[in-house]
Write a protein that holds these residues in place. Structure first.
Motif: not given
Ligand code: ZN
Ligand code: ZN
Length: 242
Positions: A121-127, A154-156, A197-198, A221-224
């Motif tokens: 993954p290139e980034a982390v997003i919490p629910i 080590g990603v945003p 991308r991921r 829908r955001h394009g990811i």
């Protein structure tokens, strides 16, 4: 767990973190007693290739993934949701033990390292938690878990990558499909979120996948294109009554 710097070391002595298993002060510079870490219920055998739920040796997918076409790409929940984990997560959510989220997130990332290396993954997003509940709980437990995961990778970290705009109401009486629709209507992607991308979604527990699918649909829908998840716990699977 690595070496702590002097400042953190002093903080650990003044305010020892509590162990998420026995709830006593964790040994200085550790977040969990070594013997308590051994009690954490790792999934012992084979996992579903899609959602990571425990499956029998002869199966590739769990019953749920065999029936449902999930929106997310792949994911893993690290520990079985047994009484010990339930108690730890309840304390984290409702008793203000944010440190449990941080500890469990760090341990989950370590245990899932091979999966995370494959997901890339290139980034982390919490629910996200909606604002009303956020006020009651003062923090989003998924964000507490996601912080060390992002650090580990080590990603945003994008705590506001997904935003929940309204109360999703009492979800218990709804079917999985209704619940997913409900979440999908209430959650939207922050327009400032880069089109990666991921990405890796993070939450405390994976059960039906309705929440992950709804969040994944919004991010698509955001394009990811590729949406993975990591959760501390996994419920269901064939070991329903553990
Ligand atoms: Zn302990
Ligand atoms: Zn599955």
């Amino acid at each position: 767990m690595g070496l702590h710097n002097a400042g953190e070391f002093v903080l650990d002595i003044l305010y020892p973190r509590r162990c998420p298993v026995c709830h006593g002060p964790a040994p200085a510079s550790l977040r969990i007693c070594p013997e308590c870490r051994r009690k954490l219920p790792l999934v012992p055998g084979k996992r579903c290739a899609k959602c990571g739920k425990p499956v029998h040796e002869s199966e590739v997918l769990c019953d749920d993934c065999a029936k449902t076409k999930h929106v997310f790409t792949r994911g893993i929940g690290v520990y079985i949701y047994n009484d010990l984990m339930r108690e730890s997560i309840v304390m984290m959510k409702y008793k203000g033990r944010r440190e449990y989220g941080e500890t469990l997130g760090m341990l989950a990332a370590e245990e899932a390292r091979e999966y995370l290396a494959a997901f890339r993954p290139e980034a982390v997003i919490p629910i996200p938690l909606h604002r009303e509940r956020l006020r009651k709980r003062t923090y989003n437990q998924a964000e507490a878990i996601a912080e060390p995961v992002a650090k580990y990778l080590g990603v945003p970290l994008h705590p506001d990558g997904l935003i929940r705009r309204a109360s999703t109401g009492a979800m218990k009486e709804l079917s999985a499909a209704e619940r997913a629709k409900n979440i999908e209507k209430a959650v939207f992607a922050n327009e400032n979120l880069p089109v990666y991308r991921r990405v890796l979604l993070v939450d405390d527990i994976y059960t039906t996948g309705a929440t992950m699918d709804a969040a994944a649909a919004v991010l698509k829908r955001h394009g990811i294109p590729e949406i993975y998840f990591l959760t501390v716990c996994i419920g269901g699977g064939y070991m329903v009554n553990y």
